[in-house]
Motif scaffolding. Structure first.
Motif, short mmCIF file in Angstrom:
data_model
loop_
_atom_site.label_atom_id
_atom_site.label_comp_id
_atom_site.label_asym_id
_atom_site.label_seq_id
_atom_site.Cartn_x
_atom_site.Cartn_y
_atom_site.Cartn_z
N PRO A 79 -8.63 7.85 5.70
CA PRO A 79 -8.48 8.09 7.17
C PRO A 79 -8.62 7.13 8.18
N GLY A 80 -7.82 7.16 9.07
CA GLY A 80 -8.03 5.98 10.08
C GLY A 80 -9.20 5.99 11.03
N SER A 81 -9.68 7.21 11.18
CA SER A 81 -11.04 7.30 11.99
C SER A 81 -11.93 6.24 11.51
N LEU A 82 -12.26 6.29 10.13
CA LEU A 82 -13.28 5.73 9.58
C LEU A 82 -13.03 3.72 9.86
N PHE A 83 -12.00 3.41 10.27
CA PHE A 83 -11.60 2.08 10.36
C PHE A 83 -11.86 1.62 11.92
N SER A 84 -12.17 2.46 12.68
CA SER A 84 -12.81 2.23 14.02
C SER A 84 -14.02 2.43 14.30
N PRO A 85 -14.54 1.38 15.15
CA PRO A 85 -16.17 1.55 15.45
C PRO A 85 -16.13 2.94 16.21
N SER A 86 -15.35 3.32 16.88
CA SER A 86 -15.25 4.58 17.75
C SER A 86 -15.34 5.84 17.08
N GLN A 87 -15.00 5.69 15.70
CA GLN A 87 -14.89 6.75 14.89
C GLN A 87 -13.98 8.14 15.23
N LEU A 88 -13.17 7.78 16.10
CA LEU A 88 -12.47 8.97 16.73
C LEU A 88 -11.29 9.53 15.76
N PRO A 89 -10.74 10.78 16.06
CA PRO A 89 -9.74 11.16 15.14
C PRO A 89 -8.71 10.21 15.39
N SER A 90 -7.82 9.93 13.82
CA SER A 90 -6.77 9.26 14.16
C SER A 90 -5.56 9.83 13.12
N THR A 91 -4.38 9.67 13.43
CA THR A 91 -3.19 10.00 12.90
C THR A 91 -2.72 9.11 11.83
N PHE A 92 -3.54 7.86 11.45
CA PHE A 92 -3.22 6.74 10.83
C PHE A 92 -3.96 6.68 9.53
N MET A 93 -3.70 6.17 8.36
CA MET A 93 -4.56 5.82 7.09
C MET A 93 -4.18 4.89 6.69
N ARG A 94 -5.05 4.05 5.81
CA ARG A 94 -4.61 3.04 5.14
C ARG A 94 -4.26 3.35 3.52
N LEU A 95 -3.17 2.98 3.10
CA LEU A 95 -2.75 3.18 1.72
C LEU A 95 -2.59 1.96 0.94
N ASN A 96 -2.89 1.79 -0.18
CA ASN A 96 -2.93 0.75 -1.31
C ASN A 96 -1.74 1.04 -2.15
N VAL A 97 -0.74 -0.07 -1.90
CA VAL A 97 0.50 0.29 -2.84
C VAL A 97 0.46 0.09 -4.12
N ALA A 98 -0.54 -0.60 -4.61
CA ALA A 98 -0.87 -0.49 -6.18
C ALA A 98 -1.44 0.59 -6.72
N ALA A 99 -1.95 1.53 -5.72
CA ALA A 99 -2.42 2.67 -6.16
C ALA A 99 -1.61 4.06 -5.88
N MET A 100 -0.19 3.96 -5.74
CA MET A 100 0.45 4.84 -4.97
C MET A 100 1.40 5.19 -6.08
N GLN A 101 1.34 4.99 -7.38
CA GLN A 101 2.38 5.28 -8.63
C GLN A 101 2.29 6.60 -8.81
N ASP A 102 1.25 7.34 -8.69
CA ASP A 102 1.30 8.80 -9.28
C ASP A 102 2.05 9.72 -8.53
N PRO A 103 2.65 10.59 -9.31
CA PRO A 103 3.76 11.32 -8.45
C PRO A 103 3.15 12.52 -7.87
N ALA A 104 1.81 12.67 -8.48
CA ALA A 104 1.11 13.68 -7.68
C ALA A 104 0.61 13.65 -6.22
N ILE A 105 0.17 12.11 -6.06
CA ILE A 105 0.40 11.64 -4.65
C ILE A 105 1.41 11.99 -3.79
N TRP A 106 2.64 11.72 -4.13
CA TRP A 106 3.81 11.95 -3.40
C TRP A 106 4.07 13.39 -3.17
#
Length: 472
Positions: A438-465
């Protein structure tokens, strides 16, 4: 005592006699066929009874001692040890975050769980099968055939000299001039950041970081007593107006930046902004730490624009960090610092105070892989594989409801907007065995965020989609 073996030793299998003895004795102890406190046959008696050499029995007994099955009593022999009942390991259970809030420790703990990589789109590494395990194995074997004395001694404080000479050539290709004495090897970029921060900061000092940025350093710097303040990161680098304002207000000692393939967005610093960042550093007296850990995932400035601050500054006000955990093997933990000669000496002294030296074995492995020439082609294959996935994966992200403002042209990460609190989304995903970042972890403020980091090499499992489509 009857024979402690549960079966006859076989000489026509791939398993050594020593390992057969260990396995059979361990099974009988686990099943309580051999009682705690009982004396094992003497080495000579065991060897004669089973037709093996005393050396084989000694090796087996030593392994059983090391594994907690036997204890050696000087002058009396070997005895079966009392074994405490086995409890489930803590790694099998991940505690819920305190007060319902996710934190950096939660993400890191889950990244190190034994989960299938295909269920970890929030991870920061490539799948193991993408890496060149054969080269690492071959290098390890070759080093194991050398004089064993170096395996038994410390390395050198600044690092294995042939590796530092190889790093000199590697940085020259990036137009960064650095002699071997300007390098200090480290246990990955994590230790490199810690060493540099300890050299430059004292409790109460300010360290500026990009926002968003790599989450692990926030806690590390805070543990040193530093104030960690975020500078908004734009697609072409930091918000310069905000950087100037924060520098004037807080007089930071350090500014940490990914110039190339920023984590988590995979964007890169523009040349125009790079010059302005250096100007602000000179004006306000702060040092720049340039973390270039994703360097080998970039195709090069001849293919895509890539400006490194260390190339412009030549290590005067810039301290350059990189390593091989993302492209060679995370378990080698080989990183490095490149700095001015005087600063490199001070950093080597500080490293000695922390760890004496880093692993000479890992550094020799990295040197062998780099010096034999195959690594360049390996990096090209990784980049091509990512290129083959990235655009298709981004299109699929958008189809399930994620917004990608900037589709990166290189690297493994995409910074995506889910349109909902990604802390909540990540907790829900973990309930289905899927790790999100989740995006909150990538900010020193740790405030709630609608963003997230996704690794394209680890997005191939249909269960994720399926999960994303159902929850966005």
């Amino acid at each position: 005592m009857n024979s402690p073996l549960a079966a006859t030793l076989a000489r026509d299998t791939g398993e050594s006699l020593t390992d057969q003895i260990v396995r059979s004795v361990a099974v009988r102890i686990d099943e309580r066929e051999l009682r705690s406190g009982s004396r094992m046959p003497s080495i000579r008696r065991f060897a004669e009874h089973h037709g093996v050499s005393p050396f084989t029995v000694v090796a087996a007994y030593d392994k059983l001692v090391a594994r907690g099955y036997l204890e050696s009593r000087r002058g009396a022999g070997f005895f079966i040890r009392d074994r405490a009942p086995v409890r489930p390991t803590a790694a099998t259970v991940v505690p819920e975050p305190a007060n319902g809030a996710l934190d950096v420790s939660w993400l890191v703990r889950n990244m190190f769980r034994q989960m299938p990589h295909r269920q970890m789109p929030g991870t920061g590494v490539l799948p193991g099968e993408w890496l060149d395990g054969a080269s690492v194995t071959n290098a390890l074997r070759a080093i194991g055939r050398l004089d064993s004395q170096f395996l038994l001694n410390y390395g050198t404080p600044q690092g294995y000299l042939p590796l530092r000479e190889q790093l000199q050539r590697k940085l020259a290709e990036l137009e960064i001039g650095a002699a071997p004495e300007q390098f200090v090897t480290t246990a990955g970029v994590t230790q490199a950041l810690d060493i540099v921060a300890r050299e430059f900061t004292r409790p109460g000092d300010t360290i500026l970081v990009d926002d968003p940025a790599w989450f692990l350093m926030f806690g590390s710097f805070a543990a040193l007593g530093a104030r960690v303040i975020g500078v908004p990161r734009l697609p072409d680098g930091p918000d310069l107006a905000r950087l100037a304002e924060l520098a004037a207000l807080h007089k930071p000692r350090l500014y940490v930046i990914n110039s190339v393939l920023h984590n988590p967005s995979s964007t890169s610093l523009s040349a125009a902004k790079a010059f302005q960042v250096l100007r602000l550093a000179a004006e306000h007296g702060f040092t720049i730490i340039e973390d270039d850990i994703y360097s080998d995932l970039h195709p090069g400035s001849a293919v895509q624009p890539a400006t490194r601050l260390a190339a412009l500054d030549q290590l005067q006000r810039v301290v350059y960090l990189s390593g091989f955990s993302k492209t060679m093997a995370a378990n080698l933990r080989v990183g490095f610092i490149a700095a001015s000669p005087d600063l490199a000496r001070r950093l080597a002294d500080r490293k000695m105070l922390q760890t004496l030296t880093t692993s000479d074995i890992g550094e020799r492995i990295v040197h062998k892989i780099l010096s034999e020439g195959a690594y360049r082609k390996h990096a090209e294959r990784m980049r091509a594989r990512l290129d083959g996935l990235r655009a298709r994966t981004v299109r699929q992200m958008e189809r399930v409801g994620l917004a990608v403002d900037v589709a990166p042209p290189a690297g493994m990460f995409v910074w995506a907007d889910a349109g909902t609190d990604t802390n909540v989304l990540a907790e829900r995903a973990m309930g289905e065995g899927i790790l999100l970042a989740p995006g909150s972890l990538f900010s020193p403020s740790q405030l709630p965020s609608t963003f997230m980091r996704l690794n394209v090499a680890a997005m191939q499992d249909p269960a994720i989609w399926r999960f994303l489509q159902k929850n966005l």
